[in-house]
Design an enzyme around this catalytic site. Structure first.
Site, mmCIF file in Angstrom:
data_model
loop_
_atom_site.group_PDB
_atom_site.id
_atom_site.type_symbol
_atom_site.label_atom_id
_atom_site.label_comp_id
_atom_site.label_asym_id
_atom_site.label_seq_id
_atom_site.Cartn_x
_atom_site.Cartn_y
_atom_site.Cartn_z
ATOM 1 N N GLU A 44 1.032 -5.086 -3.720
ATOM 2 C CA GLU A 44 2.083 -4.204 -4.261
ATOM 3 C C GLU A 44 3.456 -4.832 -4.067
ATOM 4 O OE1 GLU A 44 0.547 -0.722 -2.174
ATOM 5 O OE2 GLU A 44 0.283 0.246 -4.129
ATOM 6 N N ALA B 165 -1.388 -2.765 4.150
ATOM 7 C CA ALA B 165 -1.003 -1.866 5.240
ATOM 8 C C ALA B 165 -1.826 -2.164 6.493
ATOM 9 C CB ALA B 165 -1.233 -0.425 4.808
ATOM 10 N N GLU C 295 -8.060 -0.726 -1.612
ATOM 11 C CA GLU C 295 -7.805 0.591 -1.003
ATOM 12 C C GLU C 295 -8.969 1.561 -1.188
ATOM 13 O OE1 GLU C 295 -5.550 -1.205 -2.497
ATOM 14 O OE2 GLU C 295 -3.525 -0.780 -1.775
ATOM 15 N N GLY D 139 -1.166 -3.219 -0.055
ATOM 16 C CA GLY D 139 0.296 -3.224 0.016
ATOM 17 C C GLY D 139 0.857 -4.629 -0.162
HETATM 18 C C1 LIG Z 1 -1.852 2.920 1.054
HETATM 19 C C2 LIG Z 1 -2.615 1.764 1.462
HETATM 20 C C3 LIG Z 1 -2.101 0.517 1.483
HETATM 21 C C4 LIG Z 1 -0.700 0.240 1.109
HETATM 22 C C5 LIG Z 1 -2.907 -0.624 1.901
HETATM 23 O O1 LIG Z 1 -2.489 -1.718 1.872
HETATM 24 S S1 LIG Z 1 -4.475 -0.312 2.494
HETATM 25 C C6 LIG Z 1 -5.011 -1.896 3.107
HETATM 26 C C7 LIG Z 1 -5.540 -2.735 2.017
HETATM 27 N N1 LIG Z 1 -6.020 -3.968 2.550
HETATM 28 C C8 LIG Z 1 -7.279 -4.158 2.893
HETATM 29 O O2 LIG Z 1 -8.109 -3.307 2.739
HETATM 30 C C9 LIG Z 1 -7.606 -5.511 3.442
HETATM 31 C C10 LIG Z 1 -8.589 -5.408 4.550
HETATM 32 N N2 LIG Z 1 -8.905 -6.706 5.115
HETATM 33 C C11 LIG Z 1 -9.797 -7.522 4.552
HETATM 34 O O3 LIG Z 1 -10.304 -7.311 3.489
HETATM 35 C C12 LIG Z 1 -10.164 -8.732 5.339
HETATM 36 O O4 LIG Z 1 -9.877 -8.486 6.684
HETATM 37 C C13 LIG Z 1 -9.396 -10.014 4.881
HETATM 38 C C14 LIG Z 1 -9.877 -10.426 3.502
HETATM 39 C C15 LIG Z 1 -7.913 -9.800 4.885
HETATM 40 C C16 LIG Z 1 -9.711 -11.166 5.888
HETATM 41 O O5 LIG Z 1 -11.097 -11.312 5.996
HETATM 42 P P1 LIG Z 1 -11.727 -12.276 7.112
HETATM 43 O O6 LIG Z 1 -11.075 -13.578 7.058
HETATM 44 O O7 LIG Z 1 -13.193 -12.174 6.943
HETATM 45 O O8 LIG Z 1 -11.287 -11.644 8.492
HETATM 46 P P2 LIG Z 1 -11.603 -10.224 9.108
HETATM 47 O O9 LIG Z 1 -11.990 -9.266 8.079
HETATM 48 O O10 LIG Z 1 -12.494 -10.410 10.251
HETATM 49 O O11 LIG Z 1 -10.164 -9.786 9.634
HETATM 50 C C17 LIG Z 1 -9.541 -10.487 10.716
HETATM 51 C C18 LIG Z 1 -8.919 -9.474 11.640
HETATM 52 O O12 LIG Z 1 -7.846 -8.838 10.947
HETATM 53 C C19 LIG Z 1 -8.027 -7.427 10.994
HETATM 54 N N3 LIG Z 1 -7.501 -6.879 9.742
HETATM 55 C C20 LIG Z 1 -7.755 -7.312 8.500
HETATM 56 N N4 LIG Z 1 -7.068 -6.618 7.611
HETATM 57 C C21 LIG Z 1 -6.349 -5.724 8.308
HETATM 58 C C22 LIG Z 1 -5.426 -4.718 7.937
HETATM 59 N N5 LIG Z 1 -5.083 -4.513 6.665
HETATM 60 N N6 LIG Z 1 -4.902 -3.970 8.904
HETATM 61 C C23 LIG Z 1 -5.204 -4.179 10.203
HETATM 62 N N7 LIG Z 1 -6.072 -5.138 10.626
HETATM 63 C C24 LIG Z 1 -6.621 -5.884 9.665
HETATM 64 C C25 LIG Z 1 -9.513 -7.238 11.132
HETATM 65 O O13 LIG Z 1 -9.803 -5.985 11.672
HETATM 66 C C26 LIG Z 1 -9.870 -8.372 12.053
HETATM 67 O O14 LIG Z 1 -9.510 -7.966 13.350
HETATM 68 P P3 LIG Z 1 -10.400 -8.393 14.591
HETATM 69 O O15 LIG Z 1 -11.775 -7.867 14.317
HETATM 70 O O16 LIG Z 1 -10.383 -9.893 14.617
HETATM 71 O O17 LIG Z 1 -9.754 -7.741 15.757
#
Ligand SMILES: C/C=C(\C)C(=O)SCCNC(=O)CCNC(=O)[C@H](O)C(C)(C)COP(=O)(O)OP(=O)(O)OC[C@H]1O[C@@H](n2cnc3c(N)ncnc32)[C@H](O)[C@@H]1OP(=O)(O)O
Length: 722
Positions: free
Chosen positions: A103, A61, A123, A100
């Site tokens: 999922e 998400a 999550e 997600g």
């Molecule tokens: C109900 C709930 C549901 C259905 C869900 O899905 S909840 C979300 C579950 N997912 C997560 O928690 C994943 C979170 N992200 C990460 O763990 C990491 O970002 C990554 C492993 C995906 C990538 O790691 P890495 O390569 O180190 O890069 P960054 O962490 O720096 O991320 C890069 C930029 O992307 C933005 N980001 C990452 N994930 C999300 C997201 N799910 N939604 C929105 N934005 C996301 C992150 O903030 C970084 O942004 P900037 O800092 O570059 O602006």
């Protein structure tokens, strides 16, 4: 958002396209829903392959949408329709399939993963549960015990582990999408109906003892959660999967996620997610920033001093594949340090199933001359300014002119070190936290002369070591220890007023701290602070003998820790500190009756009438005093953002992540309340100036308590360090 194309005539290829991580924002969900429908209803399409652009399947998400009014189609019906389809749907997983994203993959009939892919349900780290069927499908695929572990911890698994667990059907080294397309062509019509591939229709293969596993899991999770709800709710969702038919399980999952989605803990954890990432986006008053400053290449690092900190720093560097020249002044110390470093590397290699620790990267020496060719030096000698100054002067003569000189001081003046060198711009603080090979936090201390290049290099090196780097300005204690001092002061005052160490610790641990302040103090050693207090003139020969014991530098002072040190009660290492330990070096703290007597005598000596200290007072005085100092730190430009302060406390000081950090916590309590409680405590303790509400806090309250991200606009930068 998502692209539709056809390949091999009959295969529909759906490519998620929302850089950088293909998060499932409303627009993406709308597009996939539309094009999935198109693929599933197009007579010419016999199978579907779902993949992500730029080597990333999907990170779940879009976290930025949480807390906003819902918009766009939901994930659950999309996944349901996809799974119900008679056309095989194959997920081609590269990069990550998280939340997600996983999922969706579990709603596909087959999953092919690249060897470097990682999968998981993080999550729980955002205060949530997998809420689009993940909590019901994963246990049907891999069983309750494995699903319980993954969902309650948020741990990501490698493609290889996912294959072993049965989450994916195949792992490939080559082109994942091509393999998935071939796979799809092969399964067209083979497995009809696709019943056995639909996880929602699976009869759960739960072992008889699922109930016991869940019960044990719940007990374990409650013990570790330190007050966080989400891990507990994850177990409840899994219990639903174990005991209810799929459709009822989904109803329960929905109820549970709805309960969490707007909770203050979820807000705090999501705030932490972005705060951690924003900390990388540093800037300096010169206009230099993280994205316009080039770090220098660092191949070889010198570490000077092989005490506890130097050892941990050396291990961190070597584990990151960086050559280290470790220098000690005395043979015996070097021997001890060398054995400790090799032992740590050995144990680490064993844990990872690696037989050879990377010892070829290490050189131990008694000679500073061997640092001639290193790119960066990290000084980790005693907290003694004169010693550090001598060392920096020598390093200047020994190291090549381009070598960065970094100090691991935990609070001494970085600028005073820079000025003894001929390369002031190349001097920065790199403040690691003990144990340095474990703790994630790194304060990068930028002095008035530090160049953007030096800051960029230290931050990049920190990232290579797996640290969370935060750029801070130069002042005594920087951000973390400066706030810690006030926290400690409040804890000592609470003892003077009637509390016991174990009572204060229990309240702090119930609040969620990893460890109470007195246990931390025993663990680090009471002599650490004692040395700092001596160096800063709070105790020792420079203090006028007429100064009252409980009064220093114009305000209330508690000599309690000094008195313990004088008696040789230094904490765990001496077997006695705020607690009693079975032996010197013992780890199990026990309340000490002698400490209670000592406190009683102390109070009667100074005419202090003990009173019952309520839990809420412990929390308010400790956390509001910290936040109040945080506002001063922001005002002085020692930290650029409140988020940076919170990152420091969450990653370096055991602050409960689900409470966001001291500044976020203050905002959640309400700035007006914090202000009013500080005023109240300051009235009761006018001799404690740091309880007097800071001007920034007052201005923020006058401005209607804006959200944390807007605080910066209210900072009057008279002189900003950052
Ligand atoms: C109900 C709930 C549901 C259905 C869900 O899905 S909840 C979300 C579950 N997912 C997560 O928690 C994943 C979170 N992200 C990460 O763990 C990491 O970002 C990554 C492993 C995906 C990538 O790691 P890495 O390569 O180190 O890069 P960054 O962490 O720096 O991320 C890069 C930029 O992307 C933005 N980001 C990452 N994930 C999300 C997201 N799910 N939604 C929105 N934005 C996301 C992150 O903030 C970084 O942004 P900037 O800092 O570059 O602006």
């Amino acid at each position: 958002m998502a692209r539709y194309s056809r390949t091999e005539g009959t295969i529909a290829l759906i490519t998620l396209s929302n850089p950088p991580v293909n998060a499932l924002g409303a627009a993406v969900r709308r597009t996939i829903t539309d094009i999935m429908h198109r693929a599933l209803t197009d007579g010419e399409v016999k199978a579907v392959v779902l993949c992500g652009e730029n080597g990333t399947f999907c990170a779940g998400a879009d976290i930025r949408e949480f807390g906003k009014p819902p918009s766009g189609p939901a994930l659950v019906p999309l996944i349901h329709d996809m799974e119900a389809s008679e056309k095989p749907v194959v997920a081609a997983i590269e990069g990550v399939a998280l939340g997600g994203g996983l999922e969706i993959a579990l709603g596909c009939h087959y999953r092919i993963a690249h060897a470097k892919a990682r999968l998981g349900f993080p999550e729980v780290m955002l205060g949530l549960i997998p809420g689009a069927g993940g909590s019901q499908r994963l246990p049907r695929l891999i069983g309750i015990p494995a699903a319980l572990e993954l969902i309650t911890t948020g741990r990501l698994v490698s493609a290889q582990e996912a294959l072993k667990l049965g989450i994916v059907d195949q792992v490939v080294d080559g082109n994942t999408i091509e393999t998935a397309v071939k796979f799809a062509l092969n399964v067209i019509g083979v497995c009809r109906p696709l019943l056995s591939r639909r996880l929602s229709e699976r009869t759960p293969a739960f072992s008889v003892d699922a109930a016991a596993v869940l019960e044990e899991g719940m007990a374990r999770v409650k013990q570790r959660a330190r007050g966080a709800f989400a891990p507990v709710v994850c177990v409840q969702a899994l219990r639903a999967a174990a005991t209810l038919p799929y459709s009822r399980g989904m109803e329960t999952e929905e109820q549970l996620i709805n309960m969490l989605i707007d909770s203050s803990q979820a807000r705090a954890l999501q705030y932490c997610f972005f705060a951690q990432r924003n900390a990388r986006k540093w800037s300096l008053p010169s206009g230099a920033r993280w994205n316009n400053s080039k770090p220098r290449a660092v191949h070889r690092v010198g570490v000077v001093g092989l005490g506890t900190m130097g050892r941990g720093i050396t291990v961190s560097l070597v584990k990151a594949g960086i050559s280290v020249v470790a220098v000690e002044m005395e043979e015996k110390q070097m021997d001890l340090g060398m054995r400790a470093v090799l032992g740590m590397l050995e144990r680490d290699a064993q844990r990872r199933g690696d037989t050879r620790p990377p010892t070829h990267l290490l050189t131990f020496t008694l000679s500073l001359q061997q640092l001639g060719n290193v790119d960066l030096v990290i000084e980790a000698v005693f907290e003694d300014m004169a010693l550090k100054k001598r060392l920096f002067t020598e390093l200047c003569n020994v190291c090549k002119p381009s070598t960065l000189l970094c100090t691991n001081t935990s609070g001494l003046d970085v600028d005073a070190l820079a000025v003894v060198t001929h390369r002031r711009s190349l001097v920065v603080g790199m403040h690691f936290f003990a144990p340095a090979n474990v703790m994630k936090l790194l304060e990068v201390v930028c002095g008035p002369h530090s160049s953007a290049e030096a800051v960029a290099t230290a931050m990049t090196l920190g990232k290579r070591l797996g640290k969370v780097g935060v750029v801070v300005g130069n002042c005594p204690g920087f951000v973390g220890n400066r706030m810690m001092k006030l926290y400690l002061d409040q804890a000592y005052f609470l003892l003077e007023e009637g509390a016991a160490p174990e009572q204060v610790d229990q309240v702090l641990e119930e609040f969620g701290f990893t460890m109470g302040i007195f246990k931390v103090s025993d663990l680090s050693g009471l002599d650490v602070g004692w040395r700092v207090r001596k160096a800063s003139g709070l105790i020792g020969p420079d203090v006028n003998p007429k100064t009252p014991s409980r009064w220093r530098q114009g305000c209330r002072y508690s000599p309690l820790p000094d008195l313990l040190c004088e008696q040789g009660h230094l904490g765990q290492k001496s077997g006695r500190g705020w607690y009693l330990y079975e032996t010197p070096g013992g780890k199990e703290p026990k309340p000490d009756p002698a400490m209670h007597r000592f406190l009683q005598e102390y109070r009667s000596r100074y005419g202090l009438t003990p009173r019952h200290v309520h839990a809420h007072e412990v929390i308010e005085r400790c956390t509001y005093a910290m936040a109040n100092e945080g506002f001063r730190i922001l005002e002085e430009g020692i930290a650029a953002r409140a988020e940076d302060i919170d990152v420091i406390y969450v990653f370096g000081y055991g602050w409960p992540r689900h409470r966001g950090g001291p500044m976020f916590h203050a905002a959640q309590v309400g700035l007006a309340t914090v202000l009013q409680r500080l005023e109240h405590y300051h009235q009761l303790h006018p001799d404690v100036p740091h309880l007097q509400p800071s001007p920034l806090l007052q201005r923020l309250v006058e401005a209607g308590s804006p959200p944390v991200h807007h605080w910066r606009e209210h900072v009057q930068h008279l002189h900003s360090h950052l």
